[in-house]
Design a protein around this motif. Structure first.
Motif, mmCIF file in Angstrom:
data_model
loop_
_atom_site.group_PDB
_atom_site.id
_atom_site.type_symbol
_atom_site.label_atom_id
_atom_site.label_comp_id
_atom_site.label_asym_id
_atom_site.label_seq_id
_atom_site.Cartn_x
_atom_site.Cartn_y
_atom_site.Cartn_z
ATOM 1 N N PHE A 11 -47.055 44.086 -32.791
ATOM 2 C CA PHE A 11 -47.832 44.174 -31.555
ATOM 3 C C PHE A 11 -46.886 43.942 -30.379
ATOM 4 N N ILE A 12 -46.852 44.918 -29.475
ATOM 5 C CA ILE A 12 -45.993 44.849 -28.292
ATOM 6 C C ILE A 12 -46.875 44.590 -27.069
ATOM 7 N N PHE A 13 -46.635 43.484 -26.404
ATOM 8 C CA PHE A 13 -47.463 43.107 -25.255
ATOM 9 C C PHE A 13 -46.703 43.241 -23.942
ATOM 10 N N ASP A 14 -47.284 43.972 -23.007
ATOM 11 C CA ASP A 14 -46.864 43.841 -21.622
ATOM 12 C C ASP A 14 -47.217 42.412 -21.203
ATOM 13 N N ILE A 15 -46.505 41.866 -20.237
ATOM 14 C CA ILE A 15 -46.743 40.466 -19.871
ATOM 15 C C ILE A 15 -47.626 40.350 -18.634
ATOM 16 N N ASP A 16 -47.079 40.735 -17.488
ATOM 17 C CA ASP A 16 -47.807 40.555 -16.224
ATOM 18 C C ASP A 16 -48.943 41.565 -16.112
ATOM 19 N N GLY A 17 -50.152 41.063 -15.938
ATOM 20 C CA GLY A 17 -51.330 41.920 -15.843
ATOM 21 C C GLY A 17 -52.068 42.051 -17.159
ATOM 22 N N THR A 18 -51.380 41.713 -18.250
ATOM 23 C CA THR A 18 -51.980 41.812 -19.582
ATOM 24 C C THR A 18 -52.231 40.432 -20.170
ATOM 25 N N LEU A 19 -51.191 39.607 -20.223
ATOM 26 C CA LEU A 19 -51.331 38.241 -20.729
ATOM 27 C C LEU A 19 -51.638 37.253 -19.608
ATOM 28 N N HIS A 20 -51.137 37.553 -18.423
ATOM 29 C CA HIS A 20 -51.462 36.723 -17.257
ATOM 30 C C HIS A 20 -51.509 37.612 -16.024
ATOM 31 N N VAL A 21 -52.197 37.154 -14.995
ATOM 32 C CA VAL A 21 -52.251 37.869 -13.725
ATOM 33 C C VAL A 21 -51.752 36.920 -12.645
ATOM 34 N N LEU A 30 -54.241 33.413 -25.424
ATOM 35 C CA LEU A 30 -53.532 32.460 -26.275
ATOM 36 C C LEU A 30 -54.089 32.463 -27.695
ATOM 37 N N GLU A 31 -55.399 32.483 -27.800
ATOM 38 C CA GLU A 31 -56.046 32.474 -29.115
ATOM 39 C C GLU A 31 -55.722 33.738 -29.904
ATOM 40 N N LEU A 32 -55.667 34.877 -29.219
ATOM 41 C CA LEU A 32 -55.335 36.127 -29.893
ATOM 42 C C LEU A 32 -53.914 36.079 -30.449
ATOM 43 N N LEU A 33 -52.971 35.640 -29.641
ATOM 44 C CA LEU A 33 -51.578 35.571 -30.086
ATOM 45 C C LEU A 33 -51.422 34.620 -31.257
ATOM 46 N N GLN A 34 -52.122 33.515 -31.213
ATOM 47 C CA GLN A 34 -52.061 32.552 -32.317
ATOM 48 C C GLN A 34 -52.597 33.171 -33.597
ATOM 49 N N ARG A 35 -53.674 33.940 -33.495
ATOM 50 C CA ARG A 35 -54.250 34.591 -34.677
ATOM 51 C C ARG A 35 -53.273 35.608 -35.256
ATOM 52 N N LEU A 36 -52.647 36.399 -34.389
ATOM 53 C CA LEU A 36 -51.696 37.409 -34.875
ATOM 54 C C LEU A 36 -50.526 36.760 -35.601
ATOM 55 N N ARG A 37 -50.051 35.647 -35.089
ATOM 56 C CA ARG A 37 -48.941 34.949 -35.761
ATOM 57 C C ARG A 37 -49.397 34.368 -37.091
ATOM 58 N N GLN A 38 -50.611 33.848 -37.129
ATOM 59 C CA GLN A 38 -51.138 33.297 -38.383
ATOM 60 C C GLN A 38 -51.275 34.379 -39.446
ATOM 61 N N GLU A 39 -51.533 35.618 -39.010
ATOM 62 C CA GLU A 39 -51.674 36.730 -39.944
ATOM 63 C C GLU A 39 -50.350 37.471 -40.165
ATOM 64 N N ASP A 254 -61.753 45.497 -22.432
ATOM 65 C CA ASP A 254 -61.905 44.749 -21.183
ATOM 66 C C ASP A 254 -60.723 43.817 -20.924
ATOM 67 N N SER A 255 -60.275 43.124 -21.948
ATOM 68 C CA SER A 255 -59.113 42.242 -21.797
ATOM 69 C C SER A 255 -58.434 42.086 -23.146
ATOM 70 N N VAL A 256 -57.230 41.516 -23.122
ATOM 71 C CA VAL A 256 -56.451 41.357 -24.342
ATOM 72 C C VAL A 256 -57.191 40.539 -25.392
ATOM 73 N N ALA A 257 -58.069 39.649 -24.954
ATOM 74 C CA ALA A 257 -58.823 38.811 -25.899
ATOM 75 C C ALA A 257 -59.719 39.639 -26.793
ATOM 76 N N ASP A 258 -60.161 40.810 -26.307
ATOM 77 C CA ASP A 258 -61.070 41.652 -27.066
ATOM 78 C C ASP A 258 -60.389 42.421 -28.193
ATOM 79 N N LEU A 259 -59.067 42.346 -28.248
ATOM 80 C CA LEU A 259 -58.339 43.071 -29.288
ATOM 81 C C LEU A 259 -58.700 42.591 -30.689
ATOM 82 N N ALA A 260 -59.043 41.325 -30.787
ATOM 83 C CA ALA A 260 -59.314 40.731 -32.116
ATOM 84 C C ALA A 260 -60.405 41.468 -32.875
#
Length: 264
Positions: A11-21, A30-39, A254-260
């Motif tokens: 998973f490749i994440f843009d930073i500004d505007g995607t993970l933070h504004v 944060l929760e999404l990234l933690q889940r991806l690492r756990q998997e 809508d936002s990166v959190a919805d990717l899960a």
């Protein structure tokens, strides 16, 4: 419902505007990234930001609570440094460059000779309020004397808490026009930049997913290599601009959190 491909490893994440504004963490990121690492998915952070060094970007992510290391961060200045190093090796002589960049990343170009009179390359990044007609004319003179133009990126605008602000694409496009040359774009949507990210994770394009808020640089760049692309409606996203674009993301959320909810 559209799903993230089963073969996804990266998973490749843009930073500004995607993970933070503008320094404010997007809710649920944060929760999404933690889940991806756990998997056991690989994660990379890919940014066109030209005002922060690798260490500053790492400190910023860590300060937001995001687990990362410098090997996972690929920035446009770093891509430019790698390109210039290769050019210097192939030419067999020291390169002269003029780095018109933020003070925070100037040290990234210390391996090259500096010249603002007759450089081989003029490297342009974000310098904020330091732009002036005199500076533009000085760059124009260098280009007329044979210097090649390198742009760390060519973004049109970026998102702040006060709304959209013009980005360096404004100046790059103008310099291209008056000098009759096309800039070498180091950051997104340059496919070489995306290939560097894939190589760092030892993944093929079919095994990667890109998530970003810029339909041109993020999604457009990813689709040049057939990387599955996800557009988020945060940061610089504008529905009108999206509707008029010829670029069609594989998934819009809508936002990166919805990717899960789209993970297989």
């Amino acid at each position: 419902m559209q799903r993230i491909p089963n073969e996804t490893k990266l998973f490749i994440f843009d930073i500004d505007g995607t993970l933070h504004v503008d320094g404010v963490l997007v809710s649920g990121a944060l929760e999404l990234l933690q889940r991806l690492r756990q998997e056991n998915f690989q994660i990379r952070f890919m940014t066109n930001t030209t005002t922060k060094s690798q260490q500053m970007l790492l400190d910023q992510l860590n300060g937001l609570g995001i687990e990362a290391n410098t090997d996972e961060i690929l920035s446009a200045p770093e891509a430019s440094r790698i390109f210039l190093k290769q050019e210097q090796q192939s030419s067999g002589r020291p390169l002269k460059i003029w780095a018109v960049v933020n003070d925070h990343i100037r040290a990234d170009f210390d391996a090259f000779e500096h010249s603002s009179e007759r450089p081989d390359f003029v490297v342009i990044g974000d310098i904020g309020k330091d732009w002036s007609i005199d500076l533009l004319n000085q760059i124009f003179s260098c280009l007329n004397r044979g210097a090649k133009l390198i742009a760390l990126h060519k973004n049109k605008f970026w998102q702040t808490r006060q709304g959209l602000k013009v980005d360096i694409g404004l100046f790059i496009a103008g310099l291209e026009y008056v000098s009759s040359q096309s800039a070498l774009i180091m950051g997104k949507p340059n496919i070489t930049f995306f290939k560097q990210v894939l190589a760092s994770a030892h993944c093929d394009a079919s095994e990667a997913v890109l998530i970003g808020d810029d339909i041109d640089s993020d999604v457009g760049g990813a689709q040049r290599l057939d990387i599955f692309s996800v557009l988020v409606k945060t940061g610089k996203y504008r529905s009108e601009y999206h509707a008029e674009s010829k670029i069609q993301p594989d998934l819009v959320i809508d936002s990166v959190a919805d990717l899960a909810q789209y993970l297989a």
